[in-house]
Design a protein around this motif. Sequence first.
Motif, PDB file in Angstrom:
ATOM      1  N   THR A 289       1.290 -21.722  21.638  1.00 47.34           N
ATOM      2  CA  THR A 289       0.196 -22.032  20.720  1.00 47.34           C
ATOM      3  C   THR A 289       0.399 -23.411  20.106  1.00 47.34           C
ATOM      4  OG1 THR A 289      -0.079 -19.706  20.245  1.00 47.34           O
ATOM      5  CG2 THR A 289      -1.010 -21.253  18.673  1.00 47.34           C
TER       6      THR A 289
ATOM      7  N   GLU B 239      -8.033 -21.251  11.841  1.00 44.17           N
ATOM      8  CA  GLU B 239      -7.012 -20.934  10.844  1.00 44.17           C
ATOM      9  C   GLU B 239      -5.614 -21.135  11.429  1.00 44.17           C
ATOM     10  OE1 GLU B 239      -6.043 -16.865  10.063  1.00 44.17           O
ATOM     11  OE2 GLU B 239      -4.229 -17.928   9.481  1.00 44.17           O
ATOM     12  N   THR B 240      -5.429 -20.689  12.663  1.00 47.86           N
ATOM     13  CA  THR B 240      -4.136 -20.861  13.328  1.00 47.86           C
ATOM     14  C   THR B 240      -3.804 -22.337  13.476  1.00 47.86           C
ATOM     15  OG1 THR B 240      -4.731 -18.924  14.627  1.00 47.86           O
ATOM     16  CG2 THR B 240      -2.795 -20.171  15.328  1.00 47.86           C
ATOM     17  N   ARG B 241      -4.787 -23.079  13.918  1.00 50.86           N
ATOM     18  CA  ARG B 241      -4.587 -24.512  14.112  1.00 50.86           C
ATOM     19  C   ARG B 241      -4.109 -25.171  12.825  1.00 50.86           C
ATOM     20  NH1 ARG B 241      -6.710 -27.646  17.634  1.00 50.86           N
ATOM     21  NH2 ARG B 241      -8.331 -26.155  18.199  1.00 50.86           N
TER      22      ARG B 241
ATOM     23  N   ARG C 251      -2.583 -23.817  10.344  1.00 52.50           N
ATOM     24  CA  ARG C 251      -1.229 -23.369  10.015  1.00 52.50           C
ATOM     25  C   ARG C 251      -0.198 -24.174  10.825  1.00 52.50           C
ATOM     26  NH1 ARG C 251       0.439 -18.128  11.273  1.00 52.50           N
ATOM     27  NH2 ARG C 251      -1.671 -17.779  12.026  1.00 52.50           N
ATOM     28  N   VAL C 252      -0.501 -24.305  12.105  1.00 55.83           N
ATOM     29  CA  VAL C 252       0.418 -25.046  12.971  1.00 55.83           C
ATOM     30  C   VAL C 252       0.497 -26.516  12.548  1.00 55.83           C
ATOM     31  CG1 VAL C 252       0.776 -25.884  15.319  1.00 55.83           C
ATOM     32  CG2 VAL C 252       0.096 -23.510  14.925  1.00 55.83           C
TER      33      VAL C 252
ATOM     34  N   VAL D 158      -8.285 -22.331  20.205  1.00 62.51           N
ATOM     35  CA  VAL D 158      -7.310 -21.953  19.183  1.00 62.51           C
ATOM     36  C   VAL D 158      -8.091 -21.701  17.905  1.00 62.51           C
ATOM     37  CG1 VAL D 158      -5.324 -22.681  17.814  1.00 62.51           C
ATOM     38  CG2 VAL D 158      -5.508 -23.393  20.204  1.00 62.51           C
ATOM     39  N   ARG D 159      -7.807 -20.568  17.279  1.00 62.54           N
ATOM     40  CA  ARG D 159      -8.577 -20.254  16.083  1.00 62.54           C
ATOM     41  C   ARG D 159      -8.313 -21.297  15.002  1.00 62.54           C
ATOM     42  NH1 ARG D 159      -7.187 -15.211  12.862  1.00 62.54           N
ATOM     43  NH2 ARG D 159      -6.147 -14.838  14.840  1.00 62.54           N
TER      44      ARG D 159
ATOM     45  N   ALA E 277       5.446 -21.645  11.795  1.00 64.97           N
ATOM     46  CA  ALA E 277       4.030 -21.305  11.649  1.00 64.97           C
ATOM     47  C   ALA E 277       3.754 -19.844  12.004  1.00 64.97           C
ATOM     48  CB  ALA E 277       3.188 -22.225  12.531  1.00 64.97           C
TER      49      ALA E 277
ATOM     50  N   VAL F 228       3.858 -18.459  15.051  1.00 65.21           N
ATOM     51  CA  VAL F 228       3.107 -18.315  16.302  1.00 65.21           C
ATOM     52  C   VAL F 228       4.066 -18.541  17.472  1.00 65.21           C
ATOM     53  CG1 VAL F 228       0.931 -19.077  15.307  1.00 65.21           C
ATOM     54  CG2 VAL F 228       2.486 -20.750  16.304  1.00 65.21           C
TER      55      VAL F 228
END
Lengths: 356, 356
Positions: B38, B52-54, B56-57, B49-50, B32, B34
Motif C-alpha cells: 500500500t 483516508e488510507t493515502r 495516513r500513509v 487507494v482509499r 501507518a 498498512v
Amino acid sequence: MIVTGHTSSGGHTDPPQGQQKAASIRDVAQAAGVSYQTVSRVINGHPNVREETRLRVEAAIQALGFRRNATALALASGVTRSVTVLTSNTVLYGYAATLQGLEEASRAAGYPLGVRVVTPEDDLDRTIASAADTGGGLVVIGFDRLGAAALDRVPAHVPCAAVVEAPPPGLTPDRPAVWADDREAARAATEHLLSLGHETVHYVAIPTSTGTRRSAGPRAEGWRQALRAAGVTPPTPSGKGWDAQAGYEAGKKLGRNPDVTAILCGNDDLALGVLRALHHAGRRVPEDVSVIGFDDAPHSGFVTPSLSTVRMDFHALGHTAFGLLRAQLDTGHQPPATTPAEPVLVLRESSGPRHA
Amino acid sequence: MIVTGHTSSGGHTDPPQGQQKAASIRDVAQAAGVSYQTVSRVINGHPNVREETRLRVEAAIQALGFRRNATALALASGVTRSVTVLTSNTVLYGYAATLQGLEEASRAAGYPLGVRVVTPEDDLDRTIASAADTGGGLVVIGFDRLGAAALDRVPAHVPCAAVVEAPPPGLTPDRPAVWADDREAARAATEHLLSLGHETVHYVAIPTSTGTRRSAGPRAEGWRQALRAAGVTPPTPSGKGWDAQAGYEAGKKLGRNPDVTAILCGNDDLALGVLRALHHAGRRVPEDVSVIGFDDAPHSGFVTPSLSTVRMDFHALGHTAFGLLRAQLDTGHQPPATTPAEPVLVLRESSGPRHA
DNA sequence: GCGAGGATTGTGACCGGTCACAATGAGGGC
DNA sequence: GCCCTCATTGTGACCGGTCACAATCCTCGC
C-alpha cells in the motif's frame, strides 16, 4: 546541426528476444556447475576456493561476459562508492578546474562522479535530496552564495566535503572543507602594485559566498588589508558579476578617472573586460594603468597585453576535497591534513611601475 | 590552501547507534498500519487507494522522513534513469559548453548526470565498462580521436548517443548522433575572408576525430572547399594542438610570411595564440592580417582586437544528444528529428578587408 | 581407524523496492 | 436475498548481489 540515428531495429533475426539480459552470478554458477556463493567468492578473491574450481568459474565468467551488477552490489552491501558534485557553475575557469581535479581524483580512486548544477530557480532542498539519493557522498563547491547556501542545507547525515571561498568563521567547522588562501594572495598582489609606486589600488570584485557587499570575501579583504597597512584608505570596490561584460562596465567607470593607475580584479574574466574598457578609454596598459587578475585562466598569458594574475591551484583543491570525502566515506571521518600549494603571483605585461 | 574538518565524533550522547538508518517502505507501512505494498501504491500515485488510507500513509512518510531508495528502485524495476558522459576533456570551451547543455537537459528530465574523462593512459574498455555499469546510458563526446575511439568501443547493447565532429561516413550510422555543420561554417568563414579581398586563407587546424592529418576534419574540409571553389590552391594547414600555445607556434611561422593576410583558426584558443604571435611579429590585426576563430568562447569578444569567430551552439548539441539517449532509454529507439540552430559567423575586429 | 580442525562448498535470509496474483469488502442489478 | 464486479488491500516471489551459518570433504595426528 543535424541529427540522425538507426531506423528501428528491423534486421535482427536470431534471438526471439533482441535484448538478452546480462548474465548474473546464478547464470555463471550454473555454467560452472557450482553454487552462486562460490561465484561470489571468486569475484571477491576469497582465499578459500580450490584452484580448479576458481579456474572453472573464471572461465564461465569469461564465456558469459559476466559483469557484477553495480546496483545489486550497492543494495546488498549498503555502500555506494560514488561522488556527486554540487556547483552553481561548470564553465567558469575556477569551477571547471576544480571539477577537473575532482574528476581526476575520483577516477583514480574508481569512484563514479556525478555533477549537478544548482540554480536559483530550482528548489535547493529537492536538488540536494536527489543528489544525495544517488548514494555515496557530496562535494559542494561553495565559491558563491548559491553554492554556500547549498552547503548549508545538506542534511547532517549525508557525507559531504566542501570547497569554499574562505575558512568558515566559526572555530569548529561542522563539515570538512578546503580552501585556498585567497586573502593572502590578494594582499600579495596589492602590495606588489603598491611597491610599483601606485598610490592606491582599485578593486573590481567578484560576487562572494558571504553577503552581497562587494567589500566582502577574502580577496577584497586581502586587498583592503594591504592598503590599510600602507596607510591608504581603500576606495569603493566596483564590479557586479563574474564575466568579462561585468569587468567592462566596471572598467568603463574606472577608466574615466585619471587618478586610477592600478586595478586588481577578482578574476581573469573581469580583468579582460577591464582591459578592454581601458583600451576604449584610450588608457594604455601598463603605462597608464596596471591590471592584475586572479586565477590564471589558460588564455590569460596569450592576450595582449598578457595578463598579470594570481595562479590558484584549483586542481589541488579538487583532489583534496575528494580525499576529504573519501576519508569520510571509508573510515568514520577525520580528514588527512594535506599541505597544498599556495597561490602564486604571475607577473606578465599588464602590470608595471607607475609612470608619473 | 588549507584543510580542516571535525575532529572525530566525540560528543554524541543520545542514540547508541549514531547513524540511524533511513526509513524503508516497511517502516512506513508499520507506522501507518498498512502493508508495504500500500505504501508503494501511495508513493507511485496508484489510483485505487482509499483517500483516508493515502493520507495516513503520507503522514507516516512525512513523519519518518522517508525517501525512496534509488538503488533498490533501480534493482527492482530494472531501469536506471541516469546518463554518463564520456569525454576526453571538460575544460576546453566546446567540451565544457556541450557538457553544460547535457547537464541542463538531464536536470530538467530528472536524470542524474555522471562524467568520466577518458585518457590515453587508462584502459579504454575498462573505463567504458565501468561507466556502463553505472546503469542508464552513455553520451560520448567524440570531437577528437580519443572520444571517437571511445565511441567505437561502446558495446552494442549499451544505450548510447554521441556528439560528433562530423556525420559518420557510412550511410546508416549504428548509433544516434548529433553534430553541428562545421564544414559549412568553415566554408562560410573562408568565403567571407576571400570576399574581403584576401587572395588566400591559411588554416590553423585543431586535431580531428578522424586521422592525424591536419587537412582532415570538417572544418578543414569546408575551408578547402571554399578555396577550391574560388580557384585557389589551399596552402598547407598548420597547428598541432588545441590551446593558445599551439596557436602561438603556428602563428609565429605564418607571421614571418608577408604573403599571409588571412588566417582561419580551428578554435578561439588557437586564434588567441595566433593573434599574440602576429603581435610579436609586428603585424597588425586586422590591417595586415585578418584572423577568424571558431566556437565563440565567452571571452572572445573582450580581447583586443576582439575576435571574429564562428559561434557554435554547443548547448543545443548537448540538449539534443540527451534527447537522443532518452528516447533510446524510454521507448525502444528512434531519435526525434530536431532542426537545431546553424552556426553563425560573428564578425568583430580581428577581420577586415585586405589592405594592399 | 577415528576424531579434530581447516578447507571448500552450499543453503537461507536479506538489502528495499517492484510485480503478479489472491483475498477481502462494498455496491448494484436481478 | 444472491451473485457479480470493482475497489481496496495484502501476500509471495523476485531483482542480483551480500552475509551468516551449516554441511561436507580432506588431511593430519595419534
